[in-house]
Each structure stands twice: as C-alpha cells, then as structure tokens.
Design a protein around this motif. Structure first.
Motif, mmCIF file in Angstrom:
data_model
loop_
_atom_site.group_PDB
_atom_site.id
_atom_site.type_symbol
_atom_site.label_atom_id
_atom_site.label_comp_id
_atom_site.label_asym_id
_atom_site.label_seq_id
_atom_site.Cartn_x
_atom_site.Cartn_y
_atom_site.Cartn_z
ATOM 1 N N VAL A 11 7.528 2.337 -6.545
ATOM 2 C CA VAL A 11 7.403 2.086 -4.959
ATOM 3 C C VAL A 11 6.091 1.799 -4.626
ATOM 4 O O VAL A 11 5.828 0.851 -3.679
ATOM 5 N N ALA A 12 5.056 2.085 -5.080
ATOM 6 C CA ALA A 12 3.587 1.845 -4.720
ATOM 7 C C ALA A 12 2.594 2.243 -6.072
ATOM 8 O O ALA A 12 3.092 2.834 -6.838
ATOM 9 N N SER A 13 1.547 1.339 -6.087
ATOM 10 C CA SER A 13 0.679 1.569 -7.170
ATOM 11 C C SER A 13 -0.168 2.510 -7.115
ATOM 12 O O SER A 13 -1.030 2.802 -7.904
ATOM 13 N N ASN A 49 -1.673 3.961 -1.337
ATOM 14 C CA ASN A 49 -0.668 3.071 -0.675
ATOM 15 C C ASN A 49 0.309 3.217 0.500
ATOM 16 O O ASN A 49 0.672 2.662 1.082
ATOM 17 N N SER A 68 -2.223 5.909 3.543
ATOM 18 C CA SER A 68 -3.684 5.366 3.994
ATOM 19 C C SER A 68 -4.490 6.248 4.742
ATOM 20 O O SER A 68 -3.913 6.947 5.659
ATOM 21 N N SER A 69 -5.460 6.603 4.456
ATOM 22 C CA SER A 69 -6.357 7.558 4.960
ATOM 23 C C SER A 69 -5.665 8.883 5.194
ATOM 24 O O SER A 69 -5.835 9.703 6.141
ATOM 25 N N HIS A 108 3.879 3.373 6.076
ATOM 26 C CA HIS A 108 4.349 2.175 6.630
ATOM 27 C C HIS A 108 5.395 1.673 5.926
ATOM 28 O O HIS A 108 5.905 1.825 4.865
ATOM 29 N N PRO A 109 6.396 0.906 6.846
ATOM 30 C CA PRO A 109 7.747 0.847 6.249
ATOM 31 C C PRO A 109 7.710 -0.047 5.153
ATOM 32 O O PRO A 109 8.530 -0.125 4.377
ATOM 33 N N PHE A 110 6.602 -0.743 4.684
ATOM 34 C CA PHE A 110 6.494 -1.517 3.433
ATOM 35 C C PHE A 110 6.483 -0.813 2.018
ATOM 36 O O PHE A 110 6.893 -1.295 1.175
ATOM 37 N N ASN A 144 -2.337 3.786 13.535
ATOM 38 C CA ASN A 144 -3.704 3.449 12.949
ATOM 39 C C ASN A 144 -3.128 2.812 11.669
ATOM 40 O O ASN A 144 -3.932 1.839 10.962
ATOM 41 N N VAL A 145 -2.173 3.283 10.989
ATOM 42 C CA VAL A 145 -1.704 2.891 9.615
ATOM 43 C C VAL A 145 -0.286 2.272 9.632
ATOM 44 O O VAL A 145 0.296 2.127 8.765
ATOM 45 N N GLY A 165 0.034 -0.800 11.481
ATOM 46 C CA GLY A 165 -0.274 -2.205 11.934
ATOM 47 C C GLY A 165 -0.079 -2.126 13.568
ATOM 48 O O GLY A 165 -0.157 -3.097 14.107
ATOM 49 N N ASN A 222 1.727 -0.744 15.310
ATOM 50 C CA ASN A 222 3.180 -0.310 15.805
ATOM 51 C C ASN A 222 3.305 1.293 15.446
ATOM 52 O O ASN A 222 2.558 1.927 14.975
ATOM 53 N N TYR A 248 6.391 3.597 13.560
ATOM 54 C CA TYR A 248 7.759 3.653 12.863
ATOM 55 C C TYR A 248 8.112 5.182 12.878
ATOM 56 O O TYR A 248 7.208 5.750 11.789
#
Lengths: 406, 424
Positions: free
Chosen positions: A72-74, A78, A81-82, A87-89, A353-354, A356, A358, A360
């Motif tokens: 899902v992430a590396s 990721n 963050s912080s 984030h939805p990505f 802050n994390v 973008g 927006n 979610y």
C-alpha cells in the motif's frame, strides 16, 4: 572614493544586521500545538532507541529492501505523515469477512488487498463474493498512552453503557491474541481465553507490536520473524517467494514499536478560548462524550512517562453499532459489520495539514467536513446526532470550533 | 554563537577589502572582454574550457578542482550542528593525440549529501568522463567513451569554482542526475558568424533502469540510476538513451539551450522473453544565460520529466516532475584586493523550485504536493577567477506529497554555509 565609502558603510550595516538577526534566520523548533512531533520524556538510552525507530518509521523501502511485491505504501511515514492520520491516496482495502465467524477468503490473500504491486506482478483484486471496505490510516501520535490503559478502565466504560438512555451499548472487542504476543499489563482475559483488543478501526488488533507487524506485512510486504511470508495474490499463479531472512529484523522492528509507543499525545490549541470552552460544554451536553471519552488514565507502564498518566484521547476504545449507513458488511474479529471502535478525536483539527488542506474523515474518508462526519453517525450515536441537528448556530459553531481545536 | 562569530569573520574579510574593483567568474559570463574567457564558447565547451597545466613539451595537460565547506543548517528547528564537508576533488587529464584528435578524462572523488541523497552513505571515486574527440569538420565531431549527457547547461558546466554557491541547484542535481555520464557515442559541432553562434550535440548512450521508480527516496528519482555501475557496460533496457541539445548564442544577448533526453528505461525482457512492456522516460530542458550591461549575470535552467509508470503503481512515484533555478550574480568590486590584481567581490542570489509530483491524486482529484522552493543569497570573494570563497544563506520550504510542511524532514530548512573551491 565616495562610492567606496557608501559601499563600505552598506556592507558593514548588512553584516551587523546579519549578525544580530542570526537566530531569527534559522527555523525554531515546531510548536507542539502546530503539529505532531516528539517523544514523551525519556532517558538517554530510550532516546537513542526512539531515534532509531524514528529513522525506521520514515525510511522508504524499495524492492531491494523488501518492499512488496504487493503493498500500500513504501514506508510508515507515507501513511502517517508527521505521525498524523492518512491521506486517501494511501487508503487500504480489507475484504473477506462478513460476520464474526472469521475470514473466509484467507486463501485469496485476505484480509488486505495489495493496492499496488511491483513492476511485472499481477495487480490484486477483491475476489468475487467477498465483501470489502476501505480504511484510511489513523493518527499515530499518542497510541502508547492508549496501549497503557488497563483493561479494567475499558470494562468500567463498557459497564457504564448498560443503562444508557441514549441507547449507547459500546462493548470491548474480544479476540484471540497472536501466539507471539504477550498479554498487556493489567490484561483481564475473558473466560474463553480471549482478550480485549483496542487498535484498528474494528478494534481487532491487540497491541502496538501486532499493529506494527501487521503494517510491515500487509501495508509494505515486509516479512518479519512474526509474519515470515509475503502476502499472496490468488490471481498470480506464481507462488509468493518467502525470503530466507526476515526483511525487518527484530531489533529494527522493536525500535519501530518503541517509537510509536513513545510518541507524545496531540496538543489542543487554544484550550482556554471562550468559544472552545463553550464548545466543550456542548460536546458533553449532546452526548458525544458518552463514547468520545475526554479523559482516560493509564496504568502501569515500563516507560515511566506513560505510567499512571491522565490524558485526553476522546475515545472509550469500545466498539459501537453506528447504524446501517456505516455498515460496510465487512468486519474483523468479533465486531459486527456495523460496529466501529470509537475513533480518538485528538488531532482532529490537524487533519487538513496532512490531507492537502481538505478533510477526509470517518474510516474511509467519506466525510469531507466535521459536520458531515457527525451527520453520518447513526445507530448508537443517532440520539446525539439528532441533538446536533437541533443546535443553535452559536452552539453548533462553538462545537465545531472546539473539535477543530483538538 | 559559532555562526555569529563566523559571520563576523566573513564580513570583516570581505568588507575590509574595499580597494578592489569588481568582477565575476568570467567563464560563466563568457563576455568577450574577459581575458580568460574563450571567445565564441558555449556551455557545451565547458568540458574543455577549464584551466589546464601543460606538462613540458608532452601532449598531456592536467588540471582539476576541489570543493570544501562548513555549514550549519536547521530543519524545523533540528540541527546536526556544525558540519565540515569535503565534497569534491576532481582531476582532469587531457591529451592532444594528434591534430584534430584529443582525449579528456575526469576522475572525481565526490561526497555531497546535498547533491544526491542517494550517495549520502559515503564518498566515491569515479571516472566521470573519459572520451575521445575526433574532428572531421567544425560541424562534425565524433565523441565516444564515457561522456556527460548534455541534458541542460548545469550538467555540462558544473565545476564548483564557477559558481557563487556551495550547493548545486537541487533540480539539476536531484531531479536531473548530477553529472550524469554514460558510455556512448555521438556527434557534435558548432558554427559561428559575426555575433551569432550555433551548436548541436547528439549522443546514443546507455541509460536508466527501474531504480528510478523503485528507490529509497520514495519518489521518481533519476539519480538513483547512478548507483548502478553496470550502466557503463550494459543498458538495463537494451535500448539506447537518446540525448540531444541545440544551442544558440548571440554575444550581446546570451545563450539559449534546448535539450532532450529519452528512451526506454526498464528491463522489459529477460533471456529473450518479454517480462514487462517498454516504459519510457523523457526529459526536456531549457537553459539560458546572459550578461546585462550592468555586468549582472543571469543563469537559469528549467527541466520537465515525464516517466511512464507501471499500472497499479503507487503515486508516491510520479509520472511528471518539474523544476529549475535562476541565479543572479552582480559583481560589486573588481580589481586589486590585497596582493591579488584580478580579484572580485560578488553579490548573488539563487531562487529554486522543484515539484517532485506534478499532477493530482487519482483517489481525490486534488493536487499532489511534494515540492520545495528555496532562496539563497550569497556573497563571494574571488582572489582570482579560478578560486572562490563564498558565503551563503539558504531558506528553503518543503512539503510532502500530502501538503504537510510540519515534520523533521520537511518544513522550513535554513542555514549558513561558507565554502571554498578552486581550480588548480
């Protein structure tokens, strides 16, 4: 000559300004109220271990360092963050379990979908017939405090729900702990040998070690001594290769666990602002506080800074029926498909802050504002949500100001 | 305290030398009146446009340069303290084999943690350039060997003593590979008439590999391919990397360069069997430099990268990147300073921007961030055009892909550096 004198004077003035403004030219430490950072108070040896875990947490893996083949992430950072929420990505997909009898699609790679795959591998897909849902990574900061809450306090919160007039009936999610996990301090097993689980959207993860091991395996495809096999993909006829040596060694993994355990809790902004204080009162009055408990107390912890601490997570660590609107027909452990663990609200105002700029919110990010997240509350939260709908504009704004201060 | 002391020392040294006249590094300006400037030169000539020492009556010339610096930098308030860095030592050896045939090599020790994070683990000795040039005609020259791909001006013209800044431009060293060289062959040539000059270069070389989208940077990172020494003997894709550049210069206007580099980068077949489909990358670059009548030197370069990604791949790795820099250098004194007759003092500033993930998230349609900007004022003292003592202040602001700018590795970075670099 006059030109040179002017230039010399200018240069000296610039030098003096630079000399005196030096400290202002370098960035200062992050104010804890601006973002999530830093550990709890710890010894020098603990600081060294925390630092190693910090490096590992924000390390980026590649295929040569074990990433994948499905992931899902590396890296941990990721999705967090912080040390914040996701984030939805980097949203992840879970599938295969529709009741409390267990996951019927383990042979097809359940419970988690490898959202991405390395070049050359077949993309994974949810098998036909399997129910699924999506989870955004939750906030990481402060989770060590949640782990240190004794079972007795969780059981007391559950007991207080028995006759709740609003119909709140939160209960712990009991499940079997992994063979390699040891019971937490103050753990109270049920008669059938199952223990209270408290992490994850469905509260089906026992402790931070299990959470970390799962994240390495399911989110990054990193094997460990605890989960030595890479996730498989039923669509790929090539059997998944199990590395002879774990892709994360125990020392590194333990430093990562120590890192997340020792992260400081999020700090509320403007706690004494009159509107924030008024919003806090509204929060209690309309019944949010019944589940989103403002104050919990930790028990014993081998880490002194975590032991016997009062903190403000805004959760009761119980699972609640949130109604048909949030029923994704997927579950984990012994929670029902409509049941979700009360999400800690700390750090809520830092979400943009994390994300973008927006918002979610909720388990899959479907709520794009705090108001929308509240309005999607049903089931045991329906009464409180109804009260929210009837709030005056002043009270509603105060409540939202309070929530954004968290 | 350390910083203030050093600032005071630097200010005293620089501002005490006020009997001087101003000048800037002439090899960057390329203004004809500078006596150490080669007339009618382009950035493509930089590889030979260096000070060399002739070894007696032999056909061999040698030269080189070094870079070293002190820096004190904080990111989000966290610092590793005073750092003393020896970043580069480079040795050139050139030889005129016979008429119209020449050879140049460059061997470099490099350990620059700011230039290419992939090399942060330690320094390395590498052959950066070793190529034979055969001139058939001024417009037709064959170059072969280990060559520097002419993508942009900085990749061609990167020697430390030529610049007023201790750090190399981020976009030209981390987005584009810093001093990107490969084995290959190609043609180049140039022609000039009156004030106009035209040059071209076209090479076929080995290229990149899958590491550019599978690396420890967690982003599309072309310099990751530099860690493979195999690239000098085999191409991962089995196909050539095409690099071309067109340059045009007017002595009173400046030099404009347009360059392209592209080709298949992935290993798409193994032992004759296709295991993947061909994925390409393309890099476009535009560079420009000029000198205003006020002797103000402006150098700028911007690049666009397009990478074909595999399906179902994480958006941590981007299919598009964009970045560049602009330097403005103003000589303020030139002439005699102490015992140096051709010394100069310059004020300079560099602006930079890099967007590592151009585009929007497929999941939300919102912008991917992962970008940074930086501004870096500088003051430099050149006792001779070949030697520079430079003092820089950098203020940089970076966001991660989510837009977050609060963290230990993102957010605001600022600091001072004092460096020296010289040809020898």
């Amino acid at each position: 000559m006059r030109h040179k004198s002017i230039l010399a004077t200018s240069a000296i003035v610039v030098g003096i300004v630079a000399f005196t403004a030096c400290s202002k030219l370098l960035p200062s430490m992050i104010d804890p109220s601006e973002g999530l950072c830093g550990p709890v108070s710890m010894s020098s040896a603990q600081t060294i271990l925390f630092s190693a875990g910090n490096n590992e947490f924000f390390r980026v893996r590649s295929s040569s360092s074990g990433l994948g083949p499905y992931f899902v992430a590396s890296g941990c950072g990721n999705c967090h963050s912080s040390d914040n929420r996701g984030h939805p990505f980097t949203i992840l997909t879970r599938f295969g379990q529709s009741d409390t009898t267990g996951n019927k699609f383990l042979a097809e790679g359940a419970p988690q979908l490898g959202t991405f795959c390395l070049p050359g591998y077949t993309p994974e897909a949810v098998p036909p017939g399997a129910t699924s849902t999506q989870f955004i990574a939750p906030i990481t900061a402060g989770v060590g405090f949640l782990e240190a809450v004794p079972d007795s306090e969780i059981l007391n919160m559950a007991a207080a729900n028995l006759n709740n007039p609003d119909g709140v009936r939160g209960h712990p999610n009991y499940d079997t702990i992994p063979s390699w996990a040891t019971p937490l301090n103050g753990a109270i097993p049920r008669g059938d040998g199952k223990y209270i689980h408290r992490f994850g959207r469905k509260a089906d993860v026992y402790n931070l070690l299990e959470q970390t091991v799962n994240a390495y395996s399911r989110d990054m495809g990193i094997t460990s001594t605890y989960l030595p096999n890479n996730p498989s993909n039923y669509l790929d006829p090539t059997p998944s290769v199990t590395p002879s040596v774990p892709e994360v060694d125990n020392t590194t993994l333990n430093s990562t666990v120590f890192y997340v355990t020792c992260l400081q809790t999020p700090v509320q902004r403007n706690p004494n602002d009159p509107t924030v204080l008024a919003g806090n009162q509204v929060f209690v009055q309309i019944g949010c506080e019944t589940c989103h408990k403002q104050t919990l107390t930790t028990g014993y912890s081998p880490i002194a800074a975590l032991a016997n601490q009062t903190f403000n997570p805004f959760t009761d660590l119980l699972v609640h029926d949130m109604g048909p609107g949030l029923d994704d027909h997927y579950t984990e452990g012994t929670a029902q498909t409509s049941e979700w663990r009360t999400t800690p609200l700390w750090g809520l105002g830092l979400a943009p802050n994390v994300q973008g700029g927006n918002t979610y919110l909720l388990h899959d990010g479907r709520a794009h504002s705090i108001e929308q997240a509240i309005e999607l509350h049903g089931g045991e939260a329906a009464v409180s949500e109804g009260r929210f709908e009837k709030l005056s504009t002043t009270d509603r704004n105060a409540l939202l100001t309070f929530l954004k201060s968290l | 305290m350390m910083i203030r002391t050093l600032i005071a020392v630097v200010a005293a040294v620089l501002f005490g030398c006020l009997s001087a006249q101003a000048q800037i590094d002439s090899s960057l300006l390329k203004t004809p009146e500078k006596k150490d400037t080669i007339p009618h030169s382009l950035n493509m000539d930089a590889i030979y446009n260096r000070p060399f020492l002739q070894l007696g009556k032999t056909p061999v010339s040698i030269g080189g340069y070094m870079e070293s610096n002190w820096q004190y930098v904080k990111t989000s308030g966290i610092t590793v303290g005073n750092q003393f860095q020896f970043r580069r030592f480079s040795l050139f050896v050139a030889s005129t084999i016979t008429k119209h045939i020449k050879f140049l090599s460059e061997i470099e020790y490099e350990n620059d943690p700011t230039g290419d994070p992939g090399d942060a683990g330690g320094g390395s000795f590498e052959v950066e350039y070793a190529a034979l040039d055969i001139e058939f005609h001024p417009l037709i020259n064959l170059r072969g060997g280990m060559i520097v791909n002419p993508i942009g001006a900085f990749n061609q013209n990167h020697d430390g003593p030529k610049w007023e800044f201790t750090d190399r431009p981020i976009a030209m060293t981390q987005m584009l590979p810093d001093t990107w060289s490969n084995t290959g062959f190609g043609l180049y040539g140039k022609e000039y008439k009156n004030h106009w000059m035209f040059g071209y270069e076209f090479y076929l070389t080995g290229g990149f590999n899958d590491s550019i989208i599978d690396n420890t940077q967690g982003k599309t990172f072309l310099p990751a391919a530099k860690s493979s020494v195999n690239r000098f003997t085999e191409s991962a894709s089995g196909e050539p990397l095409y690099t071309g550049k067109l340059s045009v210069r007017h002595d009173k206007i400046g030099e404009l360069g347009l360059s392209y580099m592209g080709g298949v980068y992935n290993t798409w077949q193994i032992e004759g069997a296709q295991v993947d489909y061909k994925r390409r990358l393309s890099v476009y670059d535009v560079d420009f430099n000029t000198t205003l009548p006020t002797h103000t030197n402006i150098i700028t370069e911007w690049a666009w990268i397009f990478v074909h990604l595999p399906p179902n791949y994480t958006q941590e790795y981007s299919s598009r990147q964009f970045g560049g820099f602009i330097d403005v250098v103003q000589p303020v004194y030139r002439g005699r300073i102490l015992d140096w007759n051709n010394a100069s003092i310059n004020l300079a500033v560099r602006g930079e921007y890099v967007d590592w993930n151009v585009g929007t998230f497929s999941s939300t349609g919102t912008r991917m961030y992962n970008d940074l900007w930086s501004i870096m004022p500088a003051i430099s003292f050149r006792p001779t055009p070949q030697t520079v003592l430079r003092f820089n202040y950098r203020h940089e602001r970076a966001r991660d892909i989510t837009g977050d700018f609060i963290g230990a590795t993102i957010g605001t970075t600022a600091g001072f550096s004092l460096g020296l670099s010289t040809y020898f």
